[in-house]
Design a protein around this motif. Structure first.
Motif, PDB file in Angstrom:
ATOM      1  N   GLY A  65       6.066   1.629 -10.198  1.00  0.00           N
ATOM      2  CA  GLY A  65       6.005   2.499  -9.031  1.00  0.00           C
ATOM      3  C   GLY A  65       6.875   1.953  -7.911  1.00  0.00           C
ATOM      4  O   GLY A  65       7.535   0.922  -8.054  1.00  0.00           O
ATOM      5  N   THR A  66       6.865   2.662  -6.797  1.00  0.00           N
ATOM      6  CA  THR A  66       7.673   2.273  -5.645  1.00  0.00           C
ATOM      7  C   THR A  66       6.786   2.169  -4.411  1.00  0.00           C
ATOM      8  O   THR A  66       5.997   3.066  -4.121  1.00  0.00           O
ATOM      9  CB  THR A  66       8.795   3.295  -5.389  1.00  0.00           C
ATOM     10  N   LYS A  67       6.925   1.076  -3.704  1.00  0.00           N
ATOM     11  CA  LYS A  67       6.220   0.867  -2.455  1.00  0.00           C
ATOM     12  C   LYS A  67       7.246   0.736  -1.321  1.00  0.00           C
ATOM     13  O   LYS A  67       8.311   0.130  -1.512  1.00  0.00           O
ATOM     14  CB  LYS A  67       5.365  -0.405  -2.519  1.00  0.00           C
ATOM     15  N   ILE A  68       6.931   1.300  -0.175  1.00  0.00           N
ATOM     16  CA  ILE A  68       7.862   1.244   0.951  1.00  0.00           C
ATOM     17  C   ILE A  68       7.220   0.556   2.159  1.00  0.00           C
ATOM     18  O   ILE A  68       6.009   0.395   2.210  1.00  0.00           O
ATOM     19  CB  ILE A  68       8.351   2.647   1.357  1.00  0.00           C
ATOM     20  N   MET A 101      10.105  -1.761  -2.366  1.00  0.00           N
ATOM     21  CA  MET A 101       9.888  -2.589  -3.553  1.00  0.00           C
ATOM     22  C   MET A 101       9.706  -1.700  -4.780  1.00  0.00           C
ATOM     23  O   MET A 101       8.883  -0.779  -4.789  1.00  0.00           O
ATOM     24  CB  MET A 101       8.654  -3.474  -3.370  1.00  0.00           C
ATOM     25  N   ASN A 102      10.492  -2.002  -5.810  1.00  0.00           N
ATOM     26  CA  ASN A 102      10.440  -1.250  -7.063  1.00  0.00           C
ATOM     27  C   ASN A 102       9.762  -2.086  -8.142  1.00  0.00           C
ATOM     28  O   ASN A 102      10.185  -3.221  -8.410  1.00  0.00           O
ATOM     29  CB  ASN A 102      11.854  -0.885  -7.513  1.00  0.00           C
ATOM     30  N   TYR A 103       8.729  -1.544  -8.733  1.00  0.00           N
ATOM     31  CA  TYR A 103       7.994  -2.199  -9.814  1.00  0.00           C
ATOM     32  C   TYR A 103       8.290  -1.453 -11.100  1.00  0.00           C
ATOM     33  O   TYR A 103       7.943  -0.283 -11.254  1.00  0.00           O
ATOM     34  CB  TYR A 103       6.496  -2.201  -9.509  1.00  0.00           C
ATOM     35  N   ASP A 104       8.956  -2.131 -12.040  1.00  0.00           N
ATOM     36  CA  ASP A 104       9.396  -1.505 -13.289  1.00  0.00           C
ATOM     37  C   ASP A 104       8.701  -2.181 -14.468  1.00  0.00           C
ATOM     38  O   ASP A 104       9.312  -2.948 -15.222  1.00  0.00           O
ATOM     39  CB  ASP A 104      10.926  -1.604 -13.428  1.00  0.00           C
ATOM     40  N   GLY A 105       7.437  -1.914 -14.607  1.00  0.00           N
ATOM     41  CA  GLY A 105       6.662  -2.570 -15.657  1.00  0.00           C
ATOM     42  C   GLY A 105       6.426  -4.037 -15.361  1.00  0.00           C
ATOM     43  O   GLY A 105       6.303  -4.866 -16.270  1.00  0.00           O
ATOM     44  N   ALA A 106       6.325  -4.374 -14.084  1.00  0.00           N
ATOM     45  CA  ALA A 106       6.119  -5.768 -13.670  1.00  0.00           C
ATOM     46  C   ALA A 106       4.760  -6.265 -14.132  1.00  0.00           C
ATOM     47  O   ALA A 106       3.777  -5.522 -14.143  1.00  0.00           O
ATOM     48  CB  ALA A 106       6.241  -5.886 -12.155  1.00  0.00           C
ATOM     49  N   THR A 107       4.703  -7.522 -14.506  1.00  0.00           N
ATOM     50  CA  THR A 107       3.450  -8.110 -14.969  1.00  0.00           C
ATOM     51  C   THR A 107       2.536  -8.389 -13.778  1.00  0.00           C
ATOM     52  O   THR A 107       2.943  -9.037 -12.802  1.00  0.00           O
ATOM     53  CB  THR A 107       3.706  -9.420 -15.730  1.00  0.00           C
ATOM     54  N   GLY A 108       1.318  -7.890 -13.876  1.00  0.00           N
ATOM     55  CA  GLY A 108       0.351  -8.082 -12.806  1.00  0.00           C
ATOM     56  C   GLY A 108      -1.008  -8.462 -13.341  1.00  0.00           C
ATOM     57  O   GLY A 108      -1.304  -8.248 -14.528  1.00  0.00           O
ATOM     58  N   TRP A 109      -1.824  -9.035 -12.487  1.00  0.00           N
ATOM     59  CA  TRP A 109      -3.185  -9.444 -12.856  1.00  0.00           C
ATOM     60  C   TRP A 109      -4.186  -8.720 -11.964  1.00  0.00           C
ATOM     61  O   TRP A 109      -3.983  -8.618 -10.742  1.00  0.00           O
ATOM     62  CB  TRP A 109      -3.345 -10.960 -12.673  1.00  0.00           C
ATOM     63  N   LEU A 118       0.818  -1.200   0.000  1.00  0.00           N
ATOM     64  CA  LEU A 118       0.000   0.000   0.000  1.00  0.00           C
ATOM     65  C   LEU A 118       0.858   1.258   0.000  1.00  0.00           C
ATOM     66  O   LEU A 118       0.740   2.116  -0.864  1.00  0.00           O
ATOM     67  CB  LEU A 118      -0.928   0.015   1.229  1.00  0.00           C
ATOM     68  N   THR A 119       1.713   1.381   1.001  1.00  0.00           N
ATOM     69  CA  THR A 119       2.407   2.628   1.305  1.00  0.00           C
ATOM     70  C   THR A 119       3.418   3.009   0.231  1.00  0.00           C
ATOM     71  O   THR A 119       4.150   2.164  -0.300  1.00  0.00           O
ATOM     72  CB  THR A 119       3.124   2.502   2.661  1.00  0.00           C
ATOM     73  N   GLU A 120       3.480   4.310  -0.062  1.00  0.00           N
ATOM     74  CA  GLU A 120       4.473   4.868  -0.980  1.00  0.00           C
ATOM     75  C   GLU A 120       5.235   5.975  -0.264  1.00  0.00           C
ATOM     76  O   GLU A 120       4.799   6.438   0.805  1.00  0.00           O
ATOM     77  CB  GLU A 120       3.776   5.387  -2.240  1.00  0.00           C
ATOM     78  N   PRO A 121       6.382   6.393  -0.779  1.00  0.00           N
ATOM     79  CA  PRO A 121       7.192   7.379  -0.064  1.00  0.00           C
ATOM     80  C   PRO A 121       6.446   8.649   0.328  1.00  0.00           C
ATOM     81  O   PRO A 121       6.739   9.244   1.367  1.00  0.00           O
ATOM     82  CB  PRO A 121       8.323   7.688  -1.064  1.00  0.00           C
ATOM     83  N   HIS A 122       5.463   9.052  -0.449  1.00  0.00           N
ATOM     84  CA  HIS A 122       4.755  10.305  -0.196  1.00  0.00           C
ATOM     85  C   HIS A 122       3.386  10.098   0.436  1.00  0.00           C
ATOM     86  O   HIS A 122       2.685  11.067   0.731  1.00  0.00           O
ATOM     87  CB  HIS A 122       4.573  11.070  -1.516  1.00  0.00           C
ATOM     88  N   CYS A 123       2.965   8.843   0.627  1.00  0.00           N
ATOM     89  CA  CYS A 123       1.639   8.634   1.206  1.00  0.00           C
ATOM     90  C   CYS A 123       1.607   7.346   2.019  1.00  0.00           C
ATOM     91  O   CYS A 123       2.163   6.328   1.615  1.00  0.00           O
ATOM     92  CB  CYS A 123       0.547   8.609   0.138  1.00  0.00           C
ATOM     93  N   GLY A 124       0.964   7.452   3.173  1.00  0.00           N
ATOM     94  CA  GLY A 124       0.792   6.301   4.040  1.00  0.00           C
ATOM     95  C   GLY A 124      -0.683   6.073   4.276  1.00  0.00           C
ATOM     96  O   GLY A 124      -1.361   5.362   3.542  1.00  0.00           O
ATOM     97  N   THR A 125      -1.224   6.748   5.290  1.00  0.00           N
ATOM     98  CA  THR A 125      -2.644   6.610   5.608  1.00  0.00           C
ATOM     99  C   THR A 125      -3.524   7.140   4.483  1.00  0.00           C
ATOM    100  O   THR A 125      -4.580   6.577   4.178  1.00  0.00           O
ATOM    101  CB  THR A 125      -2.955   7.356   6.916  1.00  0.00           C
ATOM    102  N   ASP A 126      -3.110   8.238   3.852  1.00  0.00           N
ATOM    103  CA  ASP A 126      -3.914   8.860   2.796  1.00  0.00           C
ATOM    104  C   ASP A 126      -3.622   8.176   1.463  1.00  0.00           C
ATOM    105  O   ASP A 126      -2.851   8.668   0.633  1.00  0.00           O
ATOM    106  CB  ASP A 126      -3.588  10.357   2.719  1.00  0.00           C
ATOM    107  N   LEU A 127      -4.250   7.029   1.239  1.00  0.00           N
ATOM    108  CA  LEU A 127      -3.973   6.240   0.041  1.00  0.00           C
ATOM    109  C   LEU A 127      -4.489   6.893  -1.229  1.00  0.00           C
ATOM    110  O   LEU A 127      -4.109   6.490  -2.332  1.00  0.00           O
ATOM    111  CB  LEU A 127      -4.581   4.845   0.197  1.00  0.00           C
ATOM    112  N   GLY A 128      -5.338   7.870  -1.082  1.00  0.00           N
ATOM    113  CA  GLY A 128      -5.815   8.573  -2.266  1.00  0.00           C
ATOM    114  C   GLY A 128      -4.707   9.268  -3.030  1.00  0.00           C
ATOM    115  O   GLY A 128      -4.873   9.625  -4.198  1.00  0.00           O
TER     116      GLY A 128
END
Length: 597
Positions: free
Chosen positions: A193-196, A268-276, A165-175
C-alpha cells in the motif's frame, strides 16, 4: 539570524513550586529526582538546544531535505552531526526504560527537555520525538520478542521510528484505509500500500527506520474495527540484530512544505514489505492510540515552543528598534525615536505572548506529571483519576496549544513589521513552522469534536465535573487574599461560563447533533482559556509562597503576579463571547444551501 535561550528558570518554577514534585516521591523515578539533577538536565539540554540546534534552524528551513535517485533522503547540512552529538550526550534516551538502555526518567523531565529542542529546531525534533512515541506503542503492545530486538536500539536513538496512518484517499477517517497485510508462511505478513505525509519516513540520521503501519488483514471487517498494526523495518535485522537486507519499502517522494522543511515528510510505498503484527489482529487502532496520544501532547508543545521562540525574538526587537514617540511624550528625548517597547499595543502583543507561553508551559508540564501518575502511581484510584484528567486535557493541550502558538507567532512577527516578512531575518519561519501543529495528529476541529463528543461525557460527566470542582476549590482558597482576589473573581466568572456552555451542549447534543459540531471549537477555546486561567492562578499563588521567595528572584515573582493579573483582566473575559458562540447553535450556518457558499 534569530536566537533562542531555554527558559530554565521558568520551567523550574513550575516544576518545583506550582506542581510541587516533592509531593510525588512515591512515583517511580521521582525519589531520585533531586533539584541538582533536574536542573542539570534542564541546563544541559537547554545549552544543546541554543548552541547546537538553534543555529541549524534557519539552515534546515533554507535547504530542506533532498530525495536522491536511489530513494534515500539526505537531511539538511549539519543535522547528521548534530544528531550524533544528541546521541553521544545521551539526550535521546531520557525517557526510555532502563531495561532497554534508557535513563528511565519521568515524563515530566522529558516534557521539559523536549520544549527546548522544539523551540530551537522543531524540524530536528521530529526525528527523535516520533521515535519516543513509537517506542511507547511497542512497549505497550508488541510481543516480548519484538521488544527485545527493537526497543534497545530505538530507546537509545540508534534506530528511529515512524507512524504510518494517512493514505492518499483518507486522513482522519481511517476506516477507509486500503493498505493490505497478507499472511506469510513464516508468521510474518506482506504489507502492500501507500502511505502519505509520513514524518521522518526516510532520512540519513539512523542506521535503521522502524515503521509502524496500519493495514488490513484479508478477513478484516470493514471500518476501523478491521485495522491491524504492523512493525515494518527499513532493513530487516539479521541474526545478530544488525540491519540486514533492504525491505520492500521505499520513499516515493518528499513533500515541499510551508514549514518544518528540515523534516522529511515522505510518501512511503510498501510493495509486499515484510512486517510483524503488533498486538492483536483487528485491534491496531487501539495499539496505535498510545502513540497518537503521546504525539498529540507533543504537538501541543510544538505550539508553545514556536510561540516561545517568536516571543523571545520579538521582545529583543522591541528593546532594540526605535520607531515613533511614546504617547505621553518622548521617553528618550536625546534619541531620534523611542524604542518600540514604549508603545502600549506593542506591550499588549508581548504580554499576550508571555501569558500564553508561560501558561501553556505550565499546562504541558502538568500533562507530563499526569502521565507519570497514570503510569506509575501505586494507588489504583490515583492512576485512574490521572488517566481521566489527562484524557480530558489532551485535546485542549493539542488544539488550544497549537492554535495559540500559531496566533502568538503571527502577532510577534507583527512587531518586526516589514522586517518580519523578510526571510533572511528568520521570524517568518516561526509562523510557518507553527502552522502544521494545528493540522497533524488530528486536526484541531477533530480535537474539538473529541472534547465535546467524548471527553465531556467521560465517566458520565464526572471527569469534567471534577476538573471544574478543582478550579472552584482553588478560587475558594485564594479569593480572600488581596493579591489574588481579582484573579480569582475573573476565573470564577469564566468557570461559570464554561459550566453553562457544557450543560447547554449536553442538553442540545442529543436533540440536535449539529449544535455540537457548530459549538465545538468555541467550547474548546473557552475550556482552554479557563484551563490556562487555572494554571495562572496556581502560578500566582505559588509566586507568593515562602518557598518561591527563597528560590526565585523577587523581580521574577513580581512579573508572575503582573502576568497573572493581565491574563485575568484581558484574556479570561473572552469566555463570555465564546459562550455566546456556543449557544448560538447551528441553525443559521446549516440553513445555507451548499451551492450558495
Amino acid at each position: 539570524m534569530t536566537t533562542y535561550a531555554a527558559p530554565t528558570d521558568d520551567t523550574w518554577f513550575v516544576v518545583k513550586h506550582v506542581l510541587q514534585i516533592d509531593r510525588y516521591s512515591h512515583l517511580e523515578g521521582y525519589d531520585a529526582l533531586d533539584e541538582g539533577f533536574f536542573k542539570a538536565i534542564l541546563d544541559g539540554v537547554g545549552r544543546f538546544a541554543s548552541e547546537v540546534l538553534a543555529p541549524l534552524n534557519q539552515t534546515g528551513d533554507m535547504n530542506g531535505c533532498t530525495r536522491n535517485e536511489n530513494g534515500s533522503v539526505t537531511t539538511p547540512p549539519g543535522f547528521k552531526a548534530a544528531y550524533r552529538q544528541w546521541l553521544d550526550a545521551g539526550w535521546a534516551a531520557l525517557e526510555g526504560a532502563a531495561e532497554f538502555g534508557g535513563m528511565g526518567l519521568p515524563k515530566i523531565v522529558s516534557t521539559a527537555a523536549s520544549e527546548y529542542v522544539l523551540s530551537a529546531n522543531q524540524a530536528f525534533e521530529t526525528y527523535s520525538g516520533l521515535t519516543n512515541a513509537a517506542t511507547a506503542a511497542l512497549a505497550a503492545s508488541a510481543s516480548d520478542e519484538l521488544k527485545a530486538l527493537y526497543l534497545p536500539r530505538m530507546t537509545t536513538g540508534q534506530w528511529s521510528g515512524t507512524m504510518n496512518l494517512t493514505e492518499p484517499h483518507c486522513g482522519t477517517d481511517l476506516g477507509l484505509l486500503r493498505t493490505k497485510a497478507t499472511p506469510n508462511a513464516d508468521g510474518t505478513f506482506a504489507i502492500s500500500g501507500t502511505k502519505i505525509f509520513i514524518t521522518a519516513g526516510e532520512h540519513d540520521l539512523t542506521e535503521n527506520i522502524v515503521h509502524l503501519v496500519l493495514a488490513r488483514l484479508p478477513d478484516a471487517p470493514a471500518g476501523v474495527r478491521g485495522i491491524s498494526l504492523f512493525l515494518v523495518p527499513k532493513f530487516i535485522p539479521d541474526s545478530d540484530g544488525a540491519p540486514g537486507a533492504q525491505n520492500s519499502v521505499s520513499c516515493g517522494s518528499i513533500e515541499h512544505k510551508m514549514g518544518i522543511r528540515g523534516s522529511a515528510t515522505c510518501t512511503m510505498n510498501y510493495d509486499g514489505a515484510t512486517g510483524w503484527l503488533v498486538g492483536e489482529p483487528h485491534r491496531g487502532l487501539s495499539a496505535m492510540f498510545v502513540m497518537m496520544n503521546s504525539a498529540r501532547l507533543g504537538v501541543g508543545q510544538q505550539g508553545l515552543a514556536q510561540a516561545e521562540a517568536a516571543f523571545q525574538n520579538a521582545k529583543a526587537y522591541a528593546l532594540d528598534r526605535r520607531q515613533g514617540r511614546a504617547l505621553t511624550g518622548p521617553s528618550e528625548p536625546d534619541k531620534p525615536a523611542d524604542l518600540l517597547i514604549v508603545h502600549p499595543d506593542v506591550r499588549r502583543v508581548l504580554m499576550e505572548a508571555k501569558v500564553y507561553t508561560e501558561g501553556l508551559r505550565a499546562l504541558c508540564l502538568w500533562g507530563g506529571l499526569l502521565v507519570d501518575v497514570a503510569e506509575h502511581s501505586p494507588d489504583a484510584t490515583e492512576r485512574a483519576e490521572a488517566e481521566d484528567r489527562l484524557a480530558l486535557l489532551t485535546p485542549v493541550i493539542k488544539a488550544f496549544g497549537s492554535d495559540k502558538g500559531f496566533e502568538t507567532a503571527v502577532n510577534c512577527q507583527q512587531i518586526w513589521g516589514g522586517h518580519g516578512y523578510i526571510s533572511e531575518n528568520g521570524v517568518d519561519q516561526f509562523v510557518r513552522d507553527a502552522r502544521i501543529a494545528m493540522i497533524y495528529e488530528g486536526a484541531n476541529a477533530v480535537q474539538a469534536m473529541d472534547l465535546v463528543g467524548r471527553k465531556l461525557g467521560l465517566r458520565g460527566g464526572k471527569t469534567f465535573e471534577c476538573f471544574v470542582e478543582d478550579v472552584e476549590g482553588l478560587i475558594s482558597n485564594t479569593s480572600s487574599r488581596p493579591e489574588l482576589a481579582k484573579i480569582s473573581t475573573s476565573l470564577d466568572r469564566a468557570a461559570s461560563d464554561v459550566k453553562a456552555a457544557a450543560i447547554w451542549l449536553q442538553r442540545r447534543g442529543a436533540a440536535e447533533p449539529d449544535d455540537l459540531g457548530a459549538g465545538a471549537t468555541a467550547f474548546l477555546h473557552m475550556f482552554g482559556v479557563v484551563t490556562l486561567g487555572f494554571m495562572w492562578l496556581r502560578m500566582a499563588e505559588a509566586a507568593l509562597s515562602d518557598g518561591a521567595a527563597s528560590d526565585q528572584r523577587s523581580g521574577f515573582l513580581t512579573t508572575k503576579l503582573l502576568a497573572a493579573q493581565f491574563y485575568a483582566s484581558r484574556i479570561l473575559p473572552e469566555t463570555a463571547s465564546l459562550r455566546a458562540k456556543v449557544e448560538a447553535g447551528s441553525e443559521i450556518m446549516m440553513a445555507m444551501s451548499p451551492c450558495d457558499f
